[in-house]
Design an enzyme around this catalytic site. Structure first.
Site, PDB file in Angstrom:
ATOM      1  N   TRP A  41       0.797  -1.229   0.000  1.00 48.71           N
ATOM      2  CA  TRP A  41       0.000   0.000   0.000  1.00 48.71           C
ATOM      3  C   TRP A  41       0.823   1.269   0.000  1.00 48.71           C
ATOM      4  CZ3 TRP A  41       2.149   1.568   4.447  1.00 48.71           C
ATOM      5  CH2 TRP A  41       2.399   0.616   5.446  1.00 48.71           C
ATOM      6  N   GLU A  96      13.301  -3.884  10.004  1.00 50.89           N
ATOM      7  CA  GLU A  96      12.581  -2.800   9.324  1.00 50.89           C
ATOM      8  C   GLU A  96      11.495  -2.240  10.235  1.00 50.89           C
ATOM      9  OE1 GLU A  96       9.985  -3.972   5.957  1.00 50.89           O
ATOM     10  OE2 GLU A  96      11.023  -2.383   4.874  1.00 50.89           O
ATOM     11  N   CYS A 104      10.316   0.905   1.514  1.00 55.49           N
ATOM     12  CA  CYS A 104      11.256  -0.211   1.638  1.00 55.49           C
ATOM     13  C   CYS A 104      12.684   0.327   1.628  1.00 55.49           C
ATOM     14  CB  CYS A 104      11.045  -1.193   0.501  1.00 55.49           C
ATOM     15  SG  CYS A 104      10.993  -0.394  -1.093  1.00 55.49           S
ATOM     16  N   LYS A 112      -3.330  -8.270  -7.806  1.00 57.67           N
ATOM     17  CA  LYS A 112      -3.961  -8.236  -6.474  1.00 57.67           C
ATOM     18  C   LYS A 112      -3.345  -7.079  -5.706  1.00 57.67           C
ATOM     19  CE  LYS A 112      -3.695  -9.302  -2.332  1.00 57.67           C
ATOM     20  NZ  LYS A 112      -4.158  -8.177  -1.517  1.00 57.67           N
ATOM     21  N   TRP A 125      15.950  -1.780  -9.850  1.00 60.62           N
ATOM     22  CA  TRP A 125      15.476  -1.681  -8.475  1.00 60.62           C
ATOM     23  C   TRP A 125      15.400  -3.086  -7.887  1.00 60.62           C
ATOM     24  CZ3 TRP A 125      15.156   2.209  -5.247  1.00 60.62           C
ATOM     25  CH2 TRP A 125      14.521   2.004  -4.016  1.00 60.62           C
ATOM     26  N   TRP A 160       5.429  -0.771 -11.937  1.00 61.31           N
ATOM     27  CA  TRP A 160       6.740  -1.405 -12.113  1.00 61.31           C
ATOM     28  C   TRP A 160       6.601  -2.870 -12.525  1.00 61.31           C
ATOM     29  CZ3 TRP A 160      10.609   0.392  -7.733  1.00 61.31           C
ATOM     30  CH2 TRP A 160      10.713   1.787  -7.781  1.00 61.31           C
ATOM     31  N   GLY A 218       6.510 -12.623   1.738  1.00 64.25           N
ATOM     32  CA  GLY A 218       7.328 -12.972   0.567  1.00 64.25           C
ATOM     33  C   GLY A 218       7.895 -14.379   0.670  1.00 64.25           C
ATOM     34  N   GLU A 265      10.251  -8.389  -4.145  1.00 62.49           N
ATOM     35  CA  GLU A 265      10.797  -7.096  -3.690  1.00 62.49           C
ATOM     36  C   GLU A 265      10.364  -6.949  -2.243  1.00 62.49           C
ATOM     37  OE1 GLU A 265      12.768  -5.129  -5.284  1.00 62.49           O
ATOM     38  OE2 GLU A 265      12.622  -6.083  -7.242  1.00 62.49           O
ATOM     39  N   LEU A 266      11.303  -7.089  -1.314  1.00 66.77           N
ATOM     40  CA  LEU A 266      10.904  -7.194   0.088  1.00 66.77           C
ATOM     41  C   LEU A 266      11.428  -6.016   0.908  1.00 66.77           C
ATOM     42  CD1 LEU A 266      11.428 -11.057   0.370  1.00 66.77           C
ATOM     43  CD2 LEU A 266       9.373  -9.806  -0.273  1.00 66.77           C
TER      44      LEU A 266
END
Ligand code: NAD
Length: 480
Positions: free
Chosen positions: A150, A382, A283, A174, A448, A159, A232, A249-250
């Protein structure tokens, strides 16, 4: 705001009930959107599979034309969509406008790559063996499941969706359940530009009800996921059954390194934008600040002054410089990270709570900690919120060692008045993107993605397109 699923070119109510959409600046529900159920997942994948052969064979120049039309439509509707993004994501309108430019630019860029694709097919491959010839074809991987978070709604989908469509894949998207109305607008744009039915299907819904069955669906060939590490890794396990192609992409816990010879006012600006943009829900947030000891106090003083001066408020208020967090769960999580950091012995220098007069909604003060233990959660995990951890270093070698001592490796920033040193440090950082002396500039032509637990694969640039292609060599005895 839209409230239906988009399957096979039609809007439908969905069989999974409805999901609330909130205004994060008040915490109030402002809308409900249809949620997909298992039958909708089956219907969307079936539509994408039916549409695939024809879309895959569509001349790449025609796919390029449609991608250009999507870019133009996003450009035409940029202000309206930026306002919607700001409303349901919470980010300042100025940031939402940048997102819209990024999204439109991504479709335009992949239109360019798509346009060249057909001419590049069947390129001869030089062989040492004189008796044979080989040629290279790049073919679309099949039906792609795209799952997005989000924090940058129309950007993360662009992307993935732009290169997927360019490659000739058909798609089931989704979007995050928290910002779905925004990505549903892509369905309206697809209709408006004449994308064939079934090429793009959009299924709002929760991760459990829609994301998991979509990843497990035997009709899906490729999964492209952006989100948390916990999910992920589950997606990767699911992809193992059926040996599906998977791109992840985490998360990140990225470092920004400031040397004492830097312009400290400039450095403070970069630290602030690298963490407090999107209220730290990036991220790529550089949440670990490493400062050369002799510049530690003067930089910290500047940062505290800037953090205290940041105007925190609703995204749609033109005065706002930092908005609320996007979800109630994220708000709870960030406040608990702050409490844990205090319990772990870190010193709270500024912030640490809910800003005065912002008791409604999901606001958190710009927060800075020092004396952070290097084995603490605040240093290693994170946060996804506006919480900075600051640590001094003695020399270049220590700075690089501390920056690289992480489970993640998404990005890093180095700021120094010595260009040779900045280049050396950028080279030594184990990250997917290293910035020297500049804000977090992301260019569609450059890649990226990250090292280690920050993910698998790369988005953007030609790598983003290759992620949706299979490589085929046609080999035969040499002709005449
Ligand atoms: P999340 O992992 O909770 O959700 C991401 C998406 O996965 C959502 O659409 C969600 O509904 C879906 N999902 C949840 N459970 C699922 C399941 N079992 N199977 C399939 N799909 C499922 O992440 P989030 O909270 O929405 O976003 C924040 C995370 O995203 C952060 O960790 C951040 O670092 C990461 N992120 C990474 C990048 C990057 O480029 N590396 C960019 C943006 C965000």
């Amino acid at each position: 705001m839209r409230d239906q699923l988009f399957i096979d070119g039609r809007w439908t109510a969905g069989s999974g009930g409805t999901l609330p959409v909130y205004d994060p600046s008040t915490g109030q529900e402002i809308h409900r959107v249809a949620a997909a159920g298992p039958d909708d997942v089956d219907a969307a994948v079936a539509a994408a599979r039916t549409a695939f052969p024809s879309w895959a064979r569509t001349p790449s120049a025609e796919r390029a034309r449609l991608l250009d039309a999507i870019a133009a439509a996003l450009g035409d509707r940029a202000e309206e969509l930026a306002r919607l993004s700001s409303r349901i994501n919470g980010k300042p309108l100025a940031e939402a406008r940048v997102d819209l430019e990024d999204a439109a630019g991504t479709y335009a860029y992949y239109a360019g790559l798509a346009r060249a694709l057909d001419a590049q097919q069947d390129a001869p491959v030089p062989l040492a063996n004189p008796g044979f010839e080989a040629r290279l074809r790049r073919e679309p991987a099949g039906v792609a499941a795209l799952i997005t978070p989000w924090n940058f709604p129309l950007v993360t989908s662009a992307w993935k969706l732009a290169p997927a469509l360019a490659a000739g894949c058909t798609v089931v998207l989704k979007p995050s359940e928290f910002t779905a109305p925004l990505d549903l607008e892509l369905g309206a744009i697809a209709e408006a530009v004449g994308l064939p039915a079934g090429v793009l299907n959009i299924l709002p819904g929760s991760g459990e009800a829609v994301g998991a069955p979509l990843c497990a669906h035997p009709g899906v060939a490729k999964i492209s996921f952006t989100g948390s590490n916990a999910v992920g890794e589950r997606v990767m396990e699911t992809a193992a059954h059926g040996t599906k192609r998977v791109a992840l992409e985490l998360g990140g816990k990225s470092a920004i390194l400031v040397f004492a010879d830097a312009d400290l006012d400039h450095a403070a600006d970069l630290v602030v934008s690298g963490l407090f943009t999107n209220a730290g829900q990036m991220c790529s947030a550089t949440g670990r600040l490493l400062v050369e000891r002799s510049a530690y106090r003067p930089l910290l003083d500047r940062l505290v002054a800037r953090a205290r001066a940041l105007k925190v408020g609703p995204g749609l208020d033109p005065a706002t410089e930092m908005g609320p967090l996007t979800t109630a769960a994220q708000h709870r999580k960030v406040l608990s990270v702050i409490e844990r950091a205090k319990a772990d012995g870190a010193t709270l220098v500024t912030g640490g709570g809910i800003p005065q007069g912002r008791g409604e909604g999901w606001f958190v003060e710009p927060t800075i900690f020092t004396d952070v233990r290097l084995d603490s959660a605040l240093w290693r995990e994170e946060v996804f919120g506006p919480v900075l951890a600051v640590h001094p270093f003695e020399d270049e070698a220590e700075a690089v060692r501390l920056a690289n001592d992480s489970d993640f490796g998404l990005v890093g920033t180095v700021i120094s008045g010595d260009d040779a040193r900045a280049e050396r440090v950028a080279e030594a950082l184990e990250v997917g993107v290293a910035w020297i002396d500049c804000p977090q500039m992301v260019f569609v032509e450059a890649s990226w993605g990250g090292y280690r637990r920050s993910g698998i694969g790369r988005e953007l640039g030609p790598w983003g397109l290759a992620a949706f292609q299979e490589i085929k060599h046609v080999v035969r005895p040499k002709r005449g």
